[in-house]
Design a protein around this motif. Sequence first.
Motif, PDB file in Angstrom:
ATOM      1  N   ILE A 266      -6.421   5.899  -7.096  1.00 49.87           N
ATOM      2  CA  ILE A 266      -6.459   7.079  -6.224  1.00 49.87           C
ATOM      3  C   ILE A 266      -6.496   6.702  -4.742  1.00 49.87           C
ATOM      4  N   GLN A 267      -7.201   5.605  -4.436  1.00 51.32           N
ATOM      5  CA  GLN A 267      -7.285   5.204  -3.025  1.00 51.32           C
ATOM      6  C   GLN A 267      -5.951   4.682  -2.516  1.00 51.32           C
ATOM      7  N   HIS A 268      -5.160   4.119  -3.401  1.00 49.58           N
ATOM      8  CA  HIS A 268      -3.830   3.673  -2.987  1.00 49.58           C
ATOM      9  C   HIS A 268      -2.907   4.882  -2.823  1.00 49.58           C
ATOM     10  N   ARG A 269      -2.985   5.781  -3.768  1.00 53.26           N
ATOM     11  CA  ARG A 269      -2.158   6.992  -3.701  1.00 53.26           C
ATOM     12  C   ARG A 269      -2.385   7.759  -2.414  1.00 53.26           C
TER      13      ARG A 269
ATOM     14  N   ASN B 282      -1.244  -4.624   6.562  1.00 57.35           N
ATOM     15  CA  ASN B 282      -0.197  -4.100   5.690  1.00 57.35           C
ATOM     16  C   ASN B 282      -0.752  -3.283   4.530  1.00 57.35           C
ATOM     17  N   GLN B 283      -2.064  -3.119   4.492  1.00 56.04           N
ATOM     18  CA  GLN B 283      -2.658  -2.351   3.388  1.00 56.04           C
ATOM     19  C   GLN B 283      -2.273  -0.883   3.470  1.00 56.04           C
ATOM     20  N   VAL B 284      -1.824  -0.355   2.362  1.00 54.03           N
ATOM     21  CA  VAL B 284      -1.487   1.063   2.268  1.00 54.03           C
ATOM     22  C   VAL B 284      -2.588   1.742   1.473  1.00 54.03           C
ATOM     23  N   GLY B 285      -3.065   2.874   1.961  1.00 51.79           N
ATOM     24  CA  GLY B 285      -4.057   3.589   1.174  1.00 51.79           C
ATOM     25  C   GLY B 285      -5.115   4.258   2.021  1.00 51.79           C
ATOM     26  N   GLN B 286      -6.116   4.715   1.333  1.00 54.13           N
ATOM     27  CA  GLN B 286      -7.168   5.484   1.984  1.00 54.13           C
ATOM     28  C   GLN B 286      -7.733   4.769   3.197  1.00 54.13           C
ATOM     29  N   THR B 287      -8.030   3.499   3.050  1.00 52.36           N
ATOM     30  CA  THR B 287      -8.592   2.769   4.172  1.00 52.36           C
ATOM     31  C   THR B 287      -7.562   1.853   4.812  1.00 52.36           C
ATOM     32  N   GLY B 288      -6.336   1.945   4.354  1.00 53.27           N
ATOM     33  CA  GLY B 288      -5.259   1.224   5.014  1.00 53.27           C
ATOM     34  C   GLY B 288      -4.419   2.239   5.754  1.00 53.27           C
TER      35      GLY B 288
ATOM     36  N   GLY C 176       8.329  -3.154 -16.795  1.00 47.13           N
ATOM     37  CA  GLY C 176       8.826  -4.516 -16.951  1.00 47.13           C
ATOM     38  C   GLY C 176       8.143  -5.457 -15.983  1.00 47.13           C
ATOM     39  N   ASP C 177       8.544  -6.710 -16.043  1.00 46.62           N
ATOM     40  CA  ASP C 177       7.961  -7.733 -15.187  1.00 46.62           C
ATOM     41  C   ASP C 177       8.646  -7.697 -13.824  1.00 46.62           C
ATOM     42  N   LEU C 178       7.852  -7.501 -12.793  1.00 46.15           N
ATOM     43  CA  LEU C 178       8.437  -7.379 -11.466  1.00 46.15           C
ATOM     44  C   LEU C 178       9.160  -8.650 -11.048  1.00 46.15           C
ATOM     45  N   HIS C 179       8.705  -9.799 -11.593  1.00 41.32           N
ATOM     46  CA  HIS C 179       9.338 -11.052 -11.196  1.00 41.32           C
ATOM     47  C   HIS C 179      10.761 -11.168 -11.739  1.00 41.32           C
TER      48      HIS C 179
ATOM     49  N   VAL D  29       7.763  -0.581 -10.287  1.00 42.33           N
ATOM     50  CA  VAL D  29       7.953  -1.531 -11.374  1.00 42.33           C
ATOM     51  C   VAL D  29       6.567  -2.000 -11.791  1.00 42.33           C
ATOM     52  N   ASN D  30       6.240  -1.829 -13.073  1.00 39.86           N
ATOM     53  CA  ASN D  30       4.932  -2.223 -13.562  1.00 39.86           C
ATOM     54  C   ASN D  30       5.077  -2.545 -15.043  1.00 39.86           C
ATOM     55  N   LYS D  31       4.393  -3.585 -15.492  1.00 38.32           N
ATOM     56  CA  LYS D  31       4.598  -3.944 -16.898  1.00 38.32           C
ATOM     57  C   LYS D  31       3.762  -3.103 -17.847  1.00 38.32           C
TER      58      LYS D  31
ATOM     59  N   GLY E  54       1.302  -5.423  -5.218  1.00 37.36           N
ATOM     60  CA  GLY E  54      -0.108  -5.352  -5.585  1.00 37.36           C
ATOM     61  C   GLY E  54      -0.547  -6.592  -6.335  1.00 37.36           C
ATOM     62  N   ARG E  55      -1.635  -6.460  -7.058  1.00 38.57           N
ATOM     63  CA  ARG E  55      -2.179  -7.597  -7.795  1.00 38.57           C
ATOM     64  C   ARG E  55      -1.158  -8.192  -8.758  1.00 38.57           C
ATOM     65  N   GLY E  56      -0.277  -7.339  -9.256  1.00 35.42           N
ATOM     66  CA  GLY E  56       0.738  -7.777 -10.205  1.00 35.42           C
ATOM     67  C   GLY E  56       1.692  -8.818  -9.639  1.00 35.42           C
TER      68      GLY E  56
ATOM     69  N   LEU F 255       5.483  -2.375  -6.390  1.00 33.12           N
ATOM     70  CA  LEU F 255       5.681  -3.487  -7.325  1.00 33.12           C
ATOM     71  C   LEU F 255       4.335  -4.040  -7.773  1.00 33.12           C
ATOM     72  N   GLY F 256       4.019  -3.919  -9.045  1.00 35.24           N
ATOM     73  CA  GLY F 256       2.766  -4.465  -9.553  1.00 35.24           C
ATOM     74  C   GLY F 256       1.539  -3.793  -8.974  1.00 35.24           C
ATOM     75  N   ILE F 257       1.644  -2.486  -8.774  1.00 34.51           N
ATOM     76  CA  ILE F 257       0.525  -1.694  -8.246  1.00 34.51           C
ATOM     77  C   ILE F 257       0.161  -0.648  -9.291  1.00 34.51           C
ATOM     78  N   SER F 258      -1.138  -0.542  -9.631  1.00 32.07           N
ATOM     79  CA  SER F 258      -1.508   0.369 -10.714  1.00 32.07           C
ATOM     80  C   SER F 258      -1.464   1.833 -10.289  1.00 32.07           C
ATOM     81  N   GLY F 259      -1.714   2.093  -8.979  1.00 34.59           N
ATOM     82  CA  GLY F 259      -1.700   3.475  -8.514  1.00 34.59           C
ATOM     83  C   GLY F 259      -3.075   4.117  -8.528  1.00 34.59           C
TER      84      GLY F 259
ATOM     85  N   ALA G 141       1.038  -3.470   1.002  1.00 35.09           N
ATOM     86  CA  ALA G 141       0.256  -4.162  -0.016  1.00 35.09           C
ATOM     87  C   ALA G 141      -0.886  -3.272  -0.464  1.00 35.09           C
ATOM     88  N   SER G 142      -1.339  -3.493  -1.687  1.00 31.38           N
ATOM     89  CA  SER G 142      -2.519  -2.776  -2.153  1.00 31.38           C
ATOM     90  C   SER G 142      -3.750  -3.507  -1.649  1.00 31.38           C
ATOM     91  N   ARG G 143      -4.901  -2.876  -1.782  1.00 31.22           N
ATOM     92  CA  ARG G 143      -6.127  -3.522  -1.346  1.00 31.22           C
ATOM     93  C   ARG G 143      -6.398  -4.772  -2.165  1.00 31.22           C
ATOM     94  N   ALA G 144      -6.064  -4.716  -3.452  1.00 33.51           N
ATOM     95  CA  ALA G 144      -6.301  -5.900  -4.278  1.00 33.51           C
ATOM     96  C   ALA G 144      -5.575  -7.097  -3.673  1.00 33.51           C
TER      97      ALA G 144
HETATM   98  C1  LIG Z   1     -13.714   2.636  -0.451  1.00 34.72           C
HETATM   99  C2  LIG Z   1     -12.468   2.138  -1.098  1.00 34.72           C
HETATM  100  C3  LIG Z   1     -11.306   2.133  -0.379  1.00 34.72           C
HETATM  101  C4  LIG Z   1     -10.113   1.647  -0.947  1.00 34.72           C
HETATM  102  N1  LIG Z   1      -8.983   1.684  -0.199  1.00 34.72           N
HETATM  103  C5  LIG Z   1      -7.821   1.249  -0.728  1.00 34.72           C
HETATM  104  C6  LIG Z   1      -6.610   1.261   0.031  1.00 34.72           C
HETATM  105  O1  LIG Z   1      -6.588   1.634   1.202  1.00 34.72           O
HETATM  106  N2  LIG Z   1      -5.483   0.815  -0.562  1.00 34.72           N
HETATM  107  C7  LIG Z   1      -5.449   0.357  -1.856  1.00 34.72           C
HETATM  108  O2  LIG Z   1      -4.374  -0.036  -2.325  1.00 34.72           O
HETATM  109  N3  LIG Z   1      -6.574   0.338  -2.591  1.00 34.72           N
HETATM  110  C8  LIG Z   1      -7.760   0.749  -2.045  1.00 34.72           C
HETATM  111  N4  LIG Z   1      -8.906   0.675  -2.810  1.00 34.72           N
HETATM  112  C9  LIG Z   1      -8.858  -0.076  -4.078  1.00 34.72           C
HETATM  113  C10 LIG Z   1      -8.298   0.696  -5.269  1.00 34.72           C
HETATM  114  O3  LIG Z   1      -9.342   1.384  -5.889  1.00 34.72           O
HETATM  115  C11 LIG Z   1      -7.689  -0.305  -6.289  1.00 34.72           C
HETATM  116  O4  LIG Z   1      -8.659  -1.235  -6.654  1.00 34.72           O
HETATM  117  C12 LIG Z   1      -6.465  -1.061  -5.764  1.00 34.72           C
HETATM  118  O5  LIG Z   1      -5.531  -0.164  -5.202  1.00 34.72           O
HETATM  119  C13 LIG Z   1      -5.826  -1.836  -6.900  1.00 34.72           C
HETATM  120  O6  LIG Z   1      -4.737  -2.597  -6.433  1.00 34.72           O
HETATM  121  P1  LIG Z   1      -3.537  -2.979  -7.409  1.00 34.72           P
HETATM  122  O7  LIG Z   1      -2.901  -1.745  -7.896  1.00 34.72           O
HETATM  123  O8  LIG Z   1      -2.694  -3.947  -6.676  1.00 34.72           O
HETATM  124  O9  LIG Z   1      -4.290  -3.798  -8.546  1.00 34.72           O
HETATM  125  P2  LIG Z   1      -4.555  -3.433 -10.079  1.00 34.72           P
HETATM  126  O10 LIG Z   1      -5.233  -2.126 -10.211  1.00 34.72           O
HETATM  127  O11 LIG Z   1      -5.193  -4.628 -10.672  1.00 34.72           O
HETATM  128  O12 LIG Z   1      -3.102  -3.250 -10.650  1.00 34.72           O
HETATM  129  C14 LIG Z   1      -2.181  -4.279 -10.811  1.00 34.72           C
HETATM  130  C15 LIG Z   1      -1.005  -3.707 -11.590  1.00 34.72           C
HETATM  131  O13 LIG Z   1       0.013  -4.677 -11.656  1.00 34.72           O
HETATM  132  C16 LIG Z   1       0.604  -4.628 -12.944  1.00 34.72           C
HETATM  133  N5  LIG Z   1       1.192  -5.954 -13.187  1.00 34.72           N
HETATM  134  C17 LIG Z   1       0.570  -7.131 -13.407  1.00 34.72           C
HETATM  135  N6  LIG Z   1       1.455  -8.125 -13.519  1.00 34.72           N
HETATM  136  C18 LIG Z   1       2.672  -7.590 -13.396  1.00 34.72           C
HETATM  137  C19 LIG Z   1       4.000  -8.098 -13.443  1.00 34.72           C
HETATM  138  N7  LIG Z   1       4.261  -9.408 -13.614  1.00 34.72           N
HETATM  139  N8  LIG Z   1       5.028  -7.242 -13.306  1.00 34.72           N
HETATM  140  C20 LIG Z   1       4.794  -5.920 -13.130  1.00 34.72           C
HETATM  141  N9  LIG Z   1       3.570  -5.375 -13.069  1.00 34.72           N
HETATM  142  C21 LIG Z   1       2.525  -6.199 -13.199  1.00 34.72           C
HETATM  143  C22 LIG Z   1      -0.523  -4.270 -13.890  1.00 34.72           C
HETATM  144  O14 LIG Z   1      -0.019  -3.655 -15.048  1.00 34.72           O
HETATM  145  C23 LIG Z   1      -1.354  -3.318 -13.025  1.00 34.72           C
HETATM  146  O15 LIG Z   1      -0.976  -1.965 -13.235  1.00 34.72           O
HETATM  147  C24 LIG Z   1     -10.100   1.158  -2.274  1.00 34.72           C
HETATM  148  C25 LIG Z   1     -11.276   1.174  -3.011  1.00 34.72           C
HETATM  149  C26 LIG Z   1     -12.452   1.645  -2.452  1.00 34.72           C
HETATM  150  C27 LIG Z   1     -13.701   1.640  -3.270  1.00 34.72           C
END
Ligand SMILES: Cc1cc2nc3c(=O)[nH]c(=O)nc-3n(C[C@H](O)[C@H](O)[C@H](O)COP(=O)(O)OP(=O)(O)OC[C@H]3O[C@@H](n4cnc5c(N)ncnc54)[C@H](O)[C@@H]3O)c2cc1C
Lengths: 266, 317
Positions: free
Chosen positions: B266-269, B243-249, B299-302, B281-283, B204-206, B260-264, B229-232
């Motif tokens: 609801i749309q990802h879940r 490769n997007q996993v989730g509601q629209t993936g 912890g740090d995924l890296h 793994v999430n810090k 994910g974004r992490g 790894l580095g995915i917040s979780g 991958a997460s949407r982010a």
């Molecule tokens: C209509 C709609 C549809 C959507 N469909 C999807 C979908 O299909 N799939 C999807 O995934 N999302 C979807 N989303 C988006 C969803 O709401 C979230 O925005 C998205 O899942 C966030 O991605 P993320 O967890 O990677 O990013 P973030 O929420 O920013 O989380 C990043 C996480 O990484 C952690 N992190 C940062 N750096 C590190 C590090 N070095 N080591 C360890 N951890 C670290 C942080 O603590 C944080 O928890 C949708 C949203 C909408 C509105």
Amino acid sequence: MKIVVCVKQVPDTWAEKRLAPADSTVDRESVDGVINELDEYAIEEALRIKESAGGADSTVTVLTMGPEKATESIRKALSMGADAAVHLLDDALHGSDALQTSYALAQALGTLEWDLVVLGSESTDARMSVLPAMLAERLGVSQLTFARKVEVAGSNGSTTVRIERLTEAGYDVIEGSTPAVISVVEKINEPRYPSFKGIMAAKKKPLTTLTIADAGIESGGVGLAAASTAVTGFTEAPPRSAGTIVNDEGEGGRKLAEFLAAKKFV
Amino acid sequence: MAEILVLVEHVDGVPKKVTNELLTLACRLGEPSAVWIGDGADAALDKLGEYGAQRVYASVDPELSRYAIAPKAEVLASLVAERGPAAVLLASTAEGKEVAGRLAVKTKSGVITDAVGVSPDLIADQSVFGGSVFVTSRVSTGTPIFTVRPNSVPPEPSSTSPTLEAVTVTLPEAAKTARVLDRVVENTGARPELAEAAIVVSGGRGVGGPEGFGVVEALADALGAAVGASRAATDAGWYPHQNQVGQTGKTVSPQLYVALGISGAIQHRAGMQTSKTIVAVNKDPEAPIFELVDFGVVGDLHAVAPALTQEVQARKG
Ligand SMILES: Cc1cc2nc3c(=O)[nH]c(=O)nc-3n(C[C@H](O)[C@H](O)[C@H](O)COP(=O)(O)OP(=O)(O)OC[C@H]3O[C@@H](n4cnc5c(N)ncnc54)[C@H](O)[C@@H]3O)c2cc1C
Ligand SMILES: Nc1ncnc2c1ncn2[C@@H]1O[C@H](COP(=O)(O)O)[C@@H](O)[C@H]1O
């Protein structure tokens, strides 16, 4: 260009959703309702198509089938900028499944003038992703679904619509002409927020309520008793047992590996 | 025994794993007949026989692939009318669901999507609301149509020698209203396909950037996993949207999901919650993904992911 957007009100994304024990339908009473998220993208896309088509006769009309409460979502759509709304509201519709909903919406569309029908590609409660395809089949028009990009070109009755459809492997470029049914994914745009002006203006916009009779829907064709699928039972899953959480102090990777080895993944 | 139609999904002439799963399931419900649209059915007969297909209906007309979705529903509808099968099974992918939807309208039949199982008396199992409720349901009108989630039924070999029958349909004008101008395949490399993989490792974004996905890929390769991958991450262009996993993936339901580095959110879940085992793994110890995990590392995924990769490689010897 006359555009209809199908909008569904769904239980709040974060709410704990349940089935009503009495008839195994989604419990819509005990939770807050929100507009289905993807339908906001559908509204946004419709507004953009209208804006680029221009012309005083271009309109965006919202069509919703759902209980009284669904007017909340209709208001939101109007405050985003839709021009008018139609609410298909009738107790006989309660418990309709996808096949029946597509029939009811197709009938309601029959009472309206439209070139394009725009939908979200999935509702967060049913998660079926079948309605757009069913509607296209019923209406006998182009199905342009799962679009991450929509281009509308031409005028005077011969309008081409070209989309990029997301696929398992990449994307397809698909073209049709109006009338057409479009469904959109969230990659397509960023939905606008209703402005204060928009919210005020929404209160004065026309909202028409249709009963099933108004839309020419046969009562035997909709509702729980006539549904083409039936829930035979349901159980709440046991809550996930809490997992083990460790802090990484240099050993996190190894501990995770041990867990995976114990589970026979490595 | 009653006939069960299975719509084959194939890539480069090879049936996908989900087709083997559907044929396996169809064997328990009746006599499976595979429905093949496009070229290559004759060469794939043995493969389809390996999972119990008794018949293969092949529709080779190139016209069918010039239009999206509708032609497949036409072929199935004509077979439903001609053969009167007990049920039709399709994969619960975006396309499978849409074909099922059109078929349901055409044949005035009920459709159940996202089944994770179907019993011999044609009762479907579903897991809804993010896995919090199990539902059983049946189709009460017409020919039951089920879309079944990939990875729900372990494919079981059962050798048969299917017969091949050609099917021709004349497409009505309404089925020719969405022309396919181009099909773009974006390279996903040699890794297992996301929806079909037994293990998925997602970033994910992490992860921090496109280069960061190297860490995700290295772990995936050590585990023989697909990459998600997460949407982010896909919206930022760090990883392809397929490769997007989730509601629209994609909805995945692997044996093991590694976040790894995915917040979780609801749309990802919505796309991974029914995975059998979940680790993350999430810090951030407060990240909602930890509510779901069987094992979590704060912890740090890296640091953690490369260490894990090394451990996995060492254990594999
Ligand atoms: C209509 C709609 C549809 C959507 N469909 C999807 C979908 O299909 N799939 C999807 O995934 N999302 C979807 N989303 C988006 C969803 O709401 C979230 O925005 C998205 O899942 C966030 O991605 P993320 O967890 O990677 O990013 P973030 O929420 O920013 O989380 C990043 C996480 O990484 C952690 N992190 C940062 N750096 C590190 C590090 N070095 N080591 C360890 N951890 C670290 C942080 O603590 C944080 O928890 C949708 C949203 C909408 C509105
Ligand atoms: N009751 C309804 N009223 C209006 N539109 C609906 C309704 N149900 C579904 N839709 C539309 O169909 C889309 C797909 O829904 P579904 O097939 O249920 O996943 C939604 O995003 C809406 O645009």
